[in-house]
Design an enzyme around this catalytic site. Structure first.
Site, PDB file in Angstrom:
ATOM      1  N   PHE A  48     -46.576 -26.813 -29.950  1.00 47.03           N
ATOM      2  CA  PHE A  48     -45.693 -27.523 -30.042  1.00 47.03           C
ATOM      3  C   PHE A  48     -45.563 -28.332 -31.666  1.00 47.03           C
ATOM      4  CE2 PHE A  48     -42.932 -31.410 -30.310  1.00 47.03           C
ATOM      5  CZ  PHE A  48     -41.672 -30.690 -29.730  1.00 47.03           C
ATOM      6  N   ASP A  92     -51.881 -29.390 -37.274  1.00 47.72           N
ATOM      7  CA  ASP A  92     -50.792 -30.475 -36.845  1.00 47.72           C
ATOM      8  C   ASP A  92     -51.416 -31.583 -36.110  1.00 47.72           C
ATOM      9  OD1 ASP A  92     -48.707 -31.777 -35.667  1.00 47.72           O
ATOM     10  OD2 ASP A  92     -47.555 -29.950 -35.006  1.00 47.72           O
ATOM     11  N   LYS A 101     -46.747 -39.575 -35.287  1.00 45.65           N
ATOM     12  CA  LYS A 101     -46.482 -40.541 -34.456  1.00 45.65           C
ATOM     13  C   LYS A 101     -47.036 -41.696 -34.364  1.00 45.65           C
ATOM     14  CE  LYS A 101     -45.150 -37.205 -30.683  1.00 45.65           C
ATOM     15  NZ  LYS A 101     -45.347 -35.969 -30.944  1.00 45.65           N
TER      16      LYS A 101
HETATM   17  C1  PLP Z   1     -44.200 -34.780 -31.346  1.00 42.19           C
HETATM   18  C2  PLP Z   1     -44.991 -33.659 -32.000  1.00 42.19           C
HETATM   19  C3  PLP Z   1     -44.383 -33.113 -33.049  1.00 42.19           C
HETATM   20  C4  PLP Z   1     -42.722 -33.287 -33.428  1.00 42.19           C
HETATM   21  O1  PLP Z   1     -42.466 -34.859 -33.718  1.00 42.19           O
HETATM   22  P1  PLP Z   1     -41.151 -35.283 -34.098  1.00 42.19           P
HETATM   23  O2  PLP Z   1     -41.489 -36.819 -34.516  1.00 42.19           O
HETATM   24  O3  PLP Z   1     -40.695 -35.348 -32.471  1.00 42.19           O
HETATM   25  O4  PLP Z   1     -40.629 -34.625 -34.858  1.00 42.19           O
HETATM   26  C5  PLP Z   1     -44.821 -31.867 -33.923  1.00 42.19           C
HETATM   27  N1  PLP Z   1     -46.097 -31.747 -33.354  1.00 42.19           N
HETATM   28  C6  PLP Z   1     -46.770 -32.245 -32.549  1.00 42.19           C
HETATM   29  C7  PLP Z   1     -48.189 -31.745 -32.168  1.00 42.19           C
HETATM   30  C8  PLP Z   1     -46.177 -33.272 -32.033  1.00 42.19           C
HETATM   31  O5  PLP Z   1     -47.014 -33.818 -30.781  1.00 42.19           O
END
Ligand code: PLP
Length: 388
Positions: free
Chosen positions: A127, A214, A243
């Site tokens: 994701f 990521d 986050k």
């Molecule tokens: C939440 C998340 C995203 C996306 O972040 P947003 O702030 O919702 O755009 C991307 N990569 C990972 C691993 C995530 O957990």
């Protein structure tokens, strides 16, 4: 009915305020927050350092645009690159934007080497966000369906399969990077094997690819080190995070080192309010608090306490297939799908999340103490025993 687009299946509760690991709804009922706004409120709710940073900065200056130098942005870039062992930093406003910056960086890196159609290797069940490029990088058809044509230039690989990476390397001269989450979050709290990540690093070195991690969810102390890769013994070339960095103010960062550090130049990327004075002042307060209160160590200890407490509950343990994750990013896989536990938890005053159908996902605040961690584990064990 509301005037909102119906993009979310929301639970029937509205919160009015919070304090630490607890949230209070508009009827005054208290909930233990085991999900922290999806891993965002690492310092919990209404943390005094965050509140003070917002107040003090709002009193001085909120926004000026990136037409000008921004003191708090430079300070936060310095702090982040230092803790990450990286050299440069770009700020956006979300995780998806942090990944967009990484994707653009990788493509430009390819073009600078004469690769006309650069491709990025991404993993099954990954994701990376909901913008067009990041949903194309995401390995979940539900997220992509209806939004075709997808952005080209991504090659999907199975997780933890070194041979698949080697095959891609042998057959695709256009690959420029690998993008991966050290622990897949939305995919069900699935850690990549350290050996696999180490092999990916080696293949990147051999092939001149960038290793891009990521850490939008795993970063900022969540897994017990500031970034998850810091437990692995090697460095990535690009790291994205978001986050936990802002504790709720919108911020995302793309960090780069080595050959990736100076790829993006003037005019090649931008964001009107990315890294504005306010969000960067908050990011600095968050980073300082994580360090001063030793929250990485607390995340490790409390994650272990929650895991041990669950395992010691024989009734719950019998229904648990596996407990995965690290620090305070925990996935408790059950023997069957358990989506209804979210509502049951809410009824019981406990906020949890379910990922990948059968996995209870916990992302409590990093500030959680022993008694709160025991309360969370006992609450989850009760739910598992009573309803699965
Ligand atoms: C939440 C998340 C995203 C996306 O972040 P947003 O702030 O919702 O755009 C991307 N990569 C990972 C691993 C995530 O957990």
């Amino acid at each position: 009915m509301t005037a909102l687009m119906q993009t979310y299946a929301r639970l029937p509760v509205t919160f009015s305020h919070g304090e630490g690991v607890y949230l209070y709804d508009t009827d005054g009922r208290r909930y233990l927050d085991g999900i922290s706004g999806i891993g965002v409120n690492g310092l919990g709710h209404a943390h005094p350092a965050v509140t003070a940073a917002i107040r003090e900065q709002a009193d001085k200056l909120v926004h000026t645009s990136n037409l000008y130098r921004i003191e708090t942005q430079e300070q936060l870039a310095e702090a982040l690159t230092q803790v990450a062992g990286m050299e440069s930093c770009f700020f956006g406003n979300s995780g998806a934007e942090a990944n967009e910056a990484a994707i653009k960086l990788a493509r430009l890196y390819g073009h600078q080497q004469g690769i006309q159609k650069p491709a990025i290797v991404v993993l099954e069940d990954a994701f990376h966000g909901r913008t067009l490029a990041t949903l194309s990088a995401t390995g979940n058809r539900k997220i992509q369906a209806g939004f075709e044509p997808l952005v080209a230039g991504f090659i999907r690989a199975p997780c933890n399969d070194v041979n698949a990476l080697r095959q891609i390397a042998a057959n695709n001269p256009d690959v420029v990077a690998i993008l991966a989450e050290p622990i897949q979050g939305e995919g069900g709290v699935k850690p990549l094997q350290p050996d696999y990540l180490q092999a990916a690093r080696q293949i990147c070195d051999e092939q001149n690819w960038l290793l891009m991690l990521d850490e939008v969810q795993t970063g900022n102390g969540r897994t017990g080190t500031y970034f998850a890769y810091q437990d692995l013994g090697f460095m990535p070339d690009v790291v994205t995070t978001a986050k936990g960095l802002g504790n709720g103010v919108p911020i995302g960062a793309c960090l780069a080192g080595g050959p990736a550090a100076q790829v993006l130049g003037a005019g090649q990327h931008g964001s009107t309010y990315g890294g504005n004075p306010l969000v960067c002042a908050v990011g600095l307060a968050v980073m300082n608090t994580i360090r001063d209160q030793r929250l990485c160590a607390n995340a490790s200890a409390m994650g272990q306490l929650i895991t041990d407490t669950l395992r010691a509950d024989s009734g719950a343990a019998a229904r648990i297939t596996e407990i995965r994750g690290k620090g305070l990013m925990l996935g408790i896989e059950l023997q069957r799908d358990c989506g209804e536990l979210v509502q049951r938890g809410l009824d019981a005053g406990l906020l949890i999340n379910v990922a990948a159908g059968n996995t209870v996902r916990l992302l409590p605040p990093l500030t959680i103490n022993k008694s709160e961690a025991r309360e969370l584990a006992a609450g989850v064990a009760d739910l598992i025993r009573a309803h699965t």
